[in-house]
Design an enzyme around this catalytic site. Structure first.
Site, mmCIF file in Angstrom:
data_model
loop_
_atom_site.group_PDB
_atom_site.id
_atom_site.type_symbol
_atom_site.label_atom_id
_atom_site.label_comp_id
_atom_site.label_asym_id
_atom_site.label_seq_id
_atom_site.Cartn_x
_atom_site.Cartn_y
_atom_site.Cartn_z
ATOM 1 N NE ARG A 102 -47.916 -12.712 -40.361
ATOM 2 C CZ ARG A 102 -47.883 -11.828 -41.360
ATOM 3 N NH1 ARG A 102 -47.556 -10.581 -41.132
ATOM 4 N NH2 ARG A 102 -48.196 -12.201 -42.587
ATOM 5 C CG HIS A 129 -46.175 -15.638 -46.084
ATOM 6 N ND1 HIS A 129 -47.394 -15.885 -45.480
ATOM 7 C CD2 HIS A 129 -46.144 -14.299 -46.342
ATOM 8 C CE1 HIS A 129 -48.062 -14.747 -45.372
ATOM 9 N NE2 HIS A 129 -47.334 -13.772 -45.883
HETATM 10 N N1 NVA Z 1 -40.420 -11.797 -45.720
HETATM 11 C C1 NVA Z 1 -41.334 -10.854 -45.118
HETATM 12 C C2 NVA Z 1 -42.733 -11.112 -45.601
HETATM 13 C C3 NVA Z 1 -43.757 -10.145 -45.066
HETATM 14 C C4 NVA Z 1 -45.142 -10.479 -45.520
HETATM 15 C C5 NVA Z 1 -41.258 -10.927 -43.615
HETATM 16 O O1 NVA Z 1 -41.206 -12.042 -43.080
HETATM 17 O O2 NVA Z 1 -41.239 -9.882 -42.970
HETATM 18 N N1 CP Z 2 -48.056 -10.048 -47.233
HETATM 19 C C1 CP Z 2 -48.399 -10.116 -45.929
HETATM 20 O O1 CP Z 2 -48.409 -11.182 -45.315
HETATM 21 O O2 CP Z 2 -48.789 -8.930 -45.410
HETATM 22 P P1 CP Z 2 -48.999 -8.595 -43.854
HETATM 23 O O3 CP Z 2 -47.639 -8.731 -43.193
HETATM 24 O O4 CP Z 2 -49.523 -7.199 -43.836
HETATM 25 O O5 CP Z 2 -49.972 -9.572 -43.268
#
Ligand code: NVA
Ligand code: CP
Length: 301
Positions: A102, A129
């Protein structure tokens, strides 16, 4: 499948095949049927951003598959002191069987994949994602029994979530309408992909997008990395909210999805959230099953 980097790399059939595997693995887990398909394998997980769902679902998923997961904050690795991602990839390839990362730049995920010799899974970048969208499609199919022909409306930012939803929905034969302020343009790679599909509609009007929708979905107005713009974004996105008025324009049995974490009173009202909480937390649970399908597909024999 070798890597799982972004949905643009997969065909619609490959996405559906992963969903079928996810359904099967969910069935096996719910019925206590052993499915140790990654016995003895190790997944290295690198986090450059916060996470609750991704971290816990990958770690639990590896355990249920008979393997093991290592959780590493990028800041604690030599990567955090400037060791090139290429060298990190080559070293982890000597110890582990797969990497989940990530991070910010999609290019870093692609570099890990090209420089290492083990499968790489994208656990979120600024661009995409893909794991979340697999879980979303899995959840929609559980409730609606089909995907093809359904209309999803995304209300909110041009970000990793909407980028990946556009690609995922269109590839499996769904229609997708996106309502986003003009000031926040979509990545040209996404627009280039979507322009070939009649089912894609981009508007600045949330009401137009929500009209007749089978699924309404949203995400935070300020993603991880956008914190400095949060105030400005609160002003720019006011009105881009899933609420009773918007739900009234959608189909009566319209689902509501949110990848979480949610900001009640911003992108969704507390009422809209709580009245669809079963769907939203099924969606969160399905991260586990969908990612197990990805891990088996990438790291299995
Ligand atoms: N768009 C959000 C998704 C979190 C799961 C972010 O990147 O923070
Ligand atoms: N939706 C999602 O990716 O959640 P986290 O940021 O908690 O991993």
């Amino acid at each position: 499948m070798n890597h799982f980097l972004k949905l643009l790399d997969l065909s619609g059939d490959e996405i559906l095949e992963l969903l079928n595997t996810a359904d099967q693995l969910k069935y096996e887990q719910k019925n206590g049927i052993p499915h140790r398909r990654l016995e003895g394998k190790t997944l290295a997980m690198i986090f450059q951003k916060s996470s609750t769902r991704t971290r816990v679902s990958f770690e639990t998923g590896m355990y249920q598959l008979g393997g093991h997961a290592l959780v590493m904050n990028a800041a604690d690795l030599q990567m955090g002191r400037g060791e090139p991602i290429q060298d990190t990839a080559r070293v982890l390839s000597r110890y582990c069987d797969g990497i989940m990362i990530r991070t910010y730049a999609q290019e870093d995920v692609e570099a890990l994949a090209s420089e290492g010799s083990i499968p790489v899974v994208n656990g979120l970048t600024d661009f995409s994602h893909p794991c979340q969208i697999l879980a979303d499609l899995m959840t929609i199919r559980e409730y609606k029994h089909v995907l093809s022909g359904l209309k999803l409306a995304f209300i909110g930012d041009a970000n990793n979530m909407s980028n990946s939803l556009i690609v995922g929905c269109l590839k499996v034969g769904m229609q997708i309408s996106v309502a986003c302020p003009e000031k926040y343009p979509f990545d040209p790679r996404i627009l280039e992909f979507a322009k070939a599909y009649e089912g894609f509609r981009l508007t600045t009007d949330p009401r137009a997008a929500a009209q007749g929708a089978d699924v309404l979905e949203t995400d935070v107005w300020a993603s991880m990395g956008d914190e400095g713009e949060a105030e400005q974004r609160r002003r720019d996105f006011a009105g881009y909210q899933i609420n009773g008025d918007l739900l009234a324009l959608a189909k009566p049995d319209c689902m509501v999805l949110h990848c979480l974490p949610a900001h009640r009173g911003e992108e969704i009202t507390a009422e809209a959230f709580e009245s669809h909480a079963d769907q939203i937390f099924d969606e969160a649970e399905n991260r586990l099953h969908a990612q197990k399908a990805v891990l088996v597909s990438c790291m299995g024999a």
